[in-house]
Design an enzyme around this catalytic site. Sequence first.
Site, short mmCIF file in Angstrom:
data_model
loop_
_atom_site.label_atom_id
_atom_site.label_comp_id
_atom_site.label_asym_id
_atom_site.label_seq_id
_atom_site.Cartn_x
_atom_site.Cartn_y
_atom_site.Cartn_z
NE ARG A 118 -10.29 3.43 6.19
CZ ARG A 118 -9.60 2.78 5.28
NH1 ARG A 118 -10.18 1.84 4.56
NH2 ARG A 118 -8.33 3.06 5.07
CG ASN A 173 -5.13 3.98 -2.52
OD1 ASN A 173 -4.68 3.44 -1.52
ND2 ASN A 173 -6.10 3.42 -3.25
CG HIS A 201 -10.53 -2.94 -3.39
ND1 HIS A 201 -11.64 -2.80 -2.59
CD2 HIS A 201 -9.67 -1.98 -3.00
CE1 HIS A 201 -11.45 -1.79 -1.76
NE2 HIS A 201 -10.27 -1.27 -1.99
CB SER A 202 -9.49 -6.64 0.43
OG SER A 202 -8.30 -6.24 1.04
CE LYS A 219 -3.52 0.61 -0.07
NZ LYS A 219 -4.36 1.01 -1.18
O1 GKR Z 1 -7.03 -0.21 4.00
O2 GKR Z 1 -5.93 1.64 4.04
C1 GKR Z 1 -6.51 0.76 3.43
C2 GKR Z 1 -6.55 0.82 1.94
O3 GKR Z 1 -6.07 2.07 1.50
C3 GKR Z 1 -7.95 0.58 1.42
O4 GKR Z 1 -8.85 1.46 2.05
C4 GKR Z 1 -8.06 0.72 -0.07
O5 GKR Z 1 -9.41 0.83 -0.42
O6 GKR Z 1 -7.02 -1.47 -0.18
C5 GKR Z 1 -7.60 -0.48 -0.85
C6 GKR Z 1 -7.04 -0.22 -2.22
O7 GKR Z 1 -6.58 -1.16 -2.84
O8 GKR Z 1 -7.11 0.89 -2.72
MG MG Z 2 -6.22 -0.04 -4.65
#
Ligand code: GKR
Ligand code: MG
Length: 428
Positions: free
Chosen positions: A408, A229, A326-327, A198
């Site tokens: 969140r 992101n 995705h998760s 990430k």
């Molecule tokens: O869990 O912080 C996180 C991720 O940034 C998540 O919210 C994203 O939606 O895992 C995700 C992604 O692939 O963009």
């Molecule tokens: Mg992503």
Amino acid sequence: MRITEMHLTPIALGDPPLLNAAGLHAPYCLRTVIELVADNGLRGLAEVPGSAATNAKLAAAREVAIGRDPLNWHALRGALRAHFGTEASASRGDKPWDQRSLVQVESAFDVACLDLAGRAYDLPVATLLGGIVRERVPYSAYLFYKYEGAGGELGFGTDPRATGWAAARQAAALEPAGVVAQAQAMVKEFGFESIKLKGGVFEPAQEVAAIKALREAFGPGVPLRLDPNALWTVETSIEWGRKLEGVLEYLEDPARTQAGMAAVRQAVKLPLATNMCTTSFDDLPGSARHGSEDIILTDHHYWGGLRASMELAAHCRVFGRGVSMHSNNHAGISLAAMTHLGAAMPNLSYALDTHYPWQSEEIVVGGRMKIEGGCVTLPKGPGLGVELDRAALARAHQAFLRCGLTERNDEPEMQKKVPGWKFQATRW
Ligand code: GKR
Ligand code: MG
């Protein structure tokens, strides 16, 4: 069969201080458990991300669902749409995760009705989705930059007795060496065969250095992914994307918008994946027109359910897109649903994302589900193959009531560590 009752239970599970483009994870992640009860006594389960807005819509959907046949999905979904209207794809917002609620309401009913149908006919959900093409569904290690701490009741504290992955899960990981140590512990524990980092947390040079360190440590046989992101400009994405050619399996959402992603894709010899620029059926014509990505990451919570995700997979097949998943943080009901989808999707071309290793609690009977050799084996039994552990569910609900969170929001959490920190849709 008729739906006679619907129960909603908001829960909170401990979550470590994970960093991402929107800030910092709170010590708890929120989920909502949905139970549909049918007139034959069967119960169908689903789980969605927890937020006051989604919970309010789910509660309002009760009057639409009661009395309906869970086997007639088209009629139920039509009634939900007639009641709530539709949601523009722009309502997704610019955060890493999707801000829409109605897709999650549809997803909750789709999954719970499939679970009911599977229990009624003694069939796994994957069979109802078209048939089981694989019993063992591959997942990817999902690495995060993080501050020290384990989350939950421990807050940002740590348990000095922890060893192995439990120790790595609570350790800080900010530099490339910390990211590699986290990856080694996670891979050792779960046997993952591909790795995602990430990103969107530090400037590109630092994140690219972490990817190169992972490549050095794991060699070319382990596919790597980076997900900033969409915090990079198109120019930054091209500059740093070129340095990752031949290194990454795919680069996920380097830049914003389908046009922006298409510009990056034309300039960089690297597959691009998305859960940000193509996230709904309304976006698919634009995806084809722009050629914005190589891989679409479905997520049944945000695409409107498991059946909708199968429709997306068919689109991906026709338009030459790869498909993966995705998760967000989740518990075992969602892991079971994701695994049934992965088991039934013929053109699943990549290991799926999961945040599951970051949690240590569980609300399903039997406790934590196993990830072995990087795979989750399709749960046995009809429907999703999981049952609620009522005592664990009650504990997680009490944690929800105690923690005081209702949605969140990673920005205020980040501000506790870095005063004045602000989310920026594009940062580098
Ligand atoms: O869990 O912080 C996180 C991720 O940034 C998540 O919210 C994203 O939606 O895992 C995700 C992604 O692939 O963009
Ligand atoms: Mg992503």
